[in-house]
Structure formats: structure tokens, C-alpha cells
Scaffold this active site. Structure first.
Site, PDB file in Angstrom:
ATOM      1  N   HIS A  86       0.899  -1.076  -0.014  1.00 15.22           N
ATOM      2  CA  HIS A  86      -0.051  -0.056  -0.003  1.00 15.22           C
ATOM      3  C   HIS A  86       0.952   1.356  -0.176  1.00 15.22           C
ATOM      4  O   HIS A  86       1.871   1.306   0.618  1.00 15.22           O
ATOM      5  CB  HIS A  86      -0.960   0.007   1.252  1.00 15.22           C
ATOM      6  CG  HIS A  86      -2.195  -0.620   1.185  1.00 15.22           C
ATOM      7  ND1 HIS A  86      -3.127  -0.220   0.066  1.00 15.22           N
ATOM      8  CD2 HIS A  86      -2.813  -1.562   1.936  1.00 15.22           C
ATOM      9  CE1 HIS A  86      -4.107  -0.964   0.008  1.00 15.22           C
ATOM     10  NE2 HIS A  86      -4.098  -1.836   1.044  1.00 15.22           N
ATOM     11  N   CYS A 139       0.566   2.867  -4.816  1.00 14.64           N
ATOM     12  CA  CYS A 139      -0.212   4.013  -5.030  1.00 14.64           C
ATOM     13  C   CYS A 139       0.714   5.132  -4.539  1.00 14.64           C
ATOM     14  O   CYS A 139       1.568   5.108  -3.661  1.00 14.64           O
ATOM     15  CB  CYS A 139      -1.646   3.903  -4.504  1.00 14.64           C
ATOM     16  SG  CYS A 139      -2.578   2.545  -5.104  1.00 14.64           S
TER      17      CYS A 139
END
Length: 326
Positions: A86, A139
Site C-alpha cells: 500500500h 499507489c
């Protein structure tokens, strides 16, 4: 010359931020480093969270692995880091700022975030005539090395006053067989996971950094310590730039700072769209491939496959057309 690598894959199993393909990305890159680039098994450190017998990718362990990677390097060595997991953008909680207006972070399994400023500090310690290539399949990864020159991408474009960043679509079907979950951790999910990790119930947007400092202390980002110590004094000392950063870092990002990177699930397989594209292009191109050629090839591949993310290249001018890794 010694070739050394740190590979980090985090699936966050059993949490609301669970991913599927991150550890697979690391396993594929591990094989690629040995078979294509001539790395030795003993010089590759893996941190994954799906096997408790392995070193867990906590904030402390990742920082230690990166510090040892750089600290043991000599001039001429080849250093490589792959991160699949993440990413999160922490909004400003003070009047501090960087070239994107946020702190771009990677998210360890214990939520002890590692900021773009920390990555910058690690890269600045890389010895002379030694480069450090970072592949980040996460991301908001476009700004992961703070203040490095953007060669391919538009992440350093600041939002105009009143302009909002794009709404992030957390998951979608690319076609009937391909389900994509984005490797972006929404702030509300990060806060819930941080509450679970720390046992604190009063965490909210606006006190995330102080919570991380309180929870992890000296194992947290040094930037949090600087913010904590100067809170209420009207001045932030942690980000004063005393000299121009070195340009030993090469970042290949899975997307721009305001974009997401896909965690793909299809026909019993799971992988990062960016990581898979890298392996595809490398398999097609035997022999030398430059950083520029790889990123442009990956961009074209992902566009053809209808993924919205646009990978980027961040490095000094001299490293744009240098061979990928070595």
C-alpha cells in the site's frame, strides 16, 4: 562490484486493506534478479508478511534493512529495492509542505509509515559512484524519493488553489475476468488499521503523525520527531534543506502521486499490474534495457491493457539512459 537487494512484499492479510499480489511480485523479482541480473541469493533480503518464519515488513525492520543495504555498500556497488504494498498520502497537519503538498508514504504491515523524506535521506547516504534503483508498485508512488528530478511523469505539478485531486476508484473490473483492487489505503482504512494495531480509539485525520510518534517512538519516522518537538513553536525544523541532495537515487514508480496502482486478481493469479508489466517487458527484451526504455515500454503495455495508471521515472539526467539495475 557487489549486487545487493531488498525486496518488500506486504499483503496485509486479514485486514480491511488486504491485497493479494504483493508477495507474488517479490517472488518474481527475486527470481529475475538471480537469473537475469546475476545477484547472489545471500545478497538478497526479503521481507514478506505471509510467512511468519520470514522477517516481517514492519516499519522498524524495513528501515533497518534499507539502512544496512546502504551502510554496507561501497563505491561501484549495485543496490536495488523493490516494494509492493500500500501507498498513502498524508495530508498536511502543519504549515510544512513539499513539492506535492503531501507526504507520500509506503505502509509497513504495522502501519509505521515510511515517508518520502526518509527515502530521500537513505538515498543521500548511498556512496559515490554507487546507484540505488527503487521500484515501487504502490499507489501515490511518484513522489516517493523527495526532491528527485522527474524525467517521465507529471507528479510534481502542484494543484491549483481550489483544485482537488482525482477521486480514487478503489476497485473495478477491467473486463469480465480481471478484478483490480487499488494499492491505495484510504485514510479511513488506515486509521481503522492503526487503531487495531495500537489500541488507540481517538485517531482521526489531523493527529495521524502524532499518533504514529506516540505509538512507535524512536522506531517512527525521524520527521515525526521533528514535528513533535517543534509543535506550537511556529516553525518546522525537520525539512530545512542545507545542501542540494545527491542524485544517486533512481525511482521507477507504478503511477503518479495522485494515481493508484492496480493489484490484479484473475484466473487464480494475483500480481501488481506494474510489476507484471516490468517482467513482461524484460522477458521481451533480452540484453540491456535502459531505465527510460523500460518505463516507456511499461507505460505502453499498461495503456494497451487498459490500466489507468501511468508509471514514472525519477532520477538524475545521467541515469535516464543508464541500464536498468546493471
Amino acid at each position: 562490484m557487489v549486487k545487493k537487494a531488498v525486496l518488500i512484499g506486504i499483503n496485509y492479510t486479514g485486514t480491511e486493506g488486504e491485497l493479494r499480489g504483493c508477495v507474488n511480485d517479490v517472488k518474481r523479482m527475486h527470481k529475475c534478479l538471480i537469473e537475469r541480473f546475476g545477484f547472489s541469493e545471500e545478497n538478497i533480503t526479503q521481507l514478506i508478511d505471509t510467512d511468519k518464519s520470514k522477517t516481517q515488513p514492519t516499519g522498524k525492520n524495513i528501515r533497518q534493512a534499507l539502512s544496512e543495504l546502504v551502510g554496507s555498500a561501497n563505491s561501484g556497488d549495485v543496490l536495488f529495492v523493490h516494494y509492493s504494498g500500500h501507498g498513502v498520502r498524508l495530508p498536511p497537519e502543519t504549515d510544512e509542505d513539499d513539492n506535492t503538498g503531501f507526504d507520500e508514504c509506503i505502509v509497513p504491515c504495522d502501519m509505521n509509515n515510511i515517508t518520502d523524506d526518509e527515502i530521500r535521506e537513505i538515498v543521500d547516504k548511498v556512496p559515490k559512484d554507487c546507484s540505488m534503483t527503487i521500484v515501487s508498485d504502490s499507489c501515490h508512488s511518484g513522489g516517493l524519493i523527495d526532491a528527485v528530478k522527474e524525467q517521465i511523469g507529471d507528479s510534481t505539478k502542484k494543484l491549483e488553489k481550489g483544485e482537488e485531486s482525482k477521486e480514487i476508484e478503489q476497485e473495478y473490473w477491467r473486463d469480465n475476468n480481471v478484478h483490480v483492487v487499488n494499492r491505495s489505503l484510504p485514510l479511513h482504512s488506515m486509521i481503522n488499521m492503526l487503531k487495531q494495531e495500537t489500541g488507540k480509539d481517538d485517531i482521526e485525520v489531523g493527529n495521524i503523525r502524532t499518533t504514529l510518534f506516540d505509538a512507535f517512538g524512536e522506531d517512527a519516522s525521524p520527521k515525526l520527531l521533528n514535528v513533535q518537538e517543534t509543535e506550537g513553536q511556529g516553525e518546522i525544523l525537520g525539512d530545512i534543506v542545507t545542501e542540494k541532495p545527491k542524485d544517486n537515487g533512481i525511482l521507477l514508480s507504478g503511477c503518479q502521486t495522485d494515481q493508484t496502482s492496480g493489484d490484479v486478481r484473475t484466473k487464480g493469479q494475483a500480481y501488481g499490474a506494474f510489476s507484471d508489466a516490468i517482467q513482461t517487458i524484460l522477458a521481451e527484451r533480452q540484453g540491456k534495457i535502459t531505465n527510460r526504455e523500460l518505463v516507456l515500454g511499461v507505460r505502453e503495455f499498461l495503456e494497451y491493457e487498459c490500466y489507468p495508471q501511468k508509471p514514472g521515472l525519477y532520477c538524475s539526467d545521467s541515469n535516464v539512459d543508464a541500464p536498468f539495475i546493471c
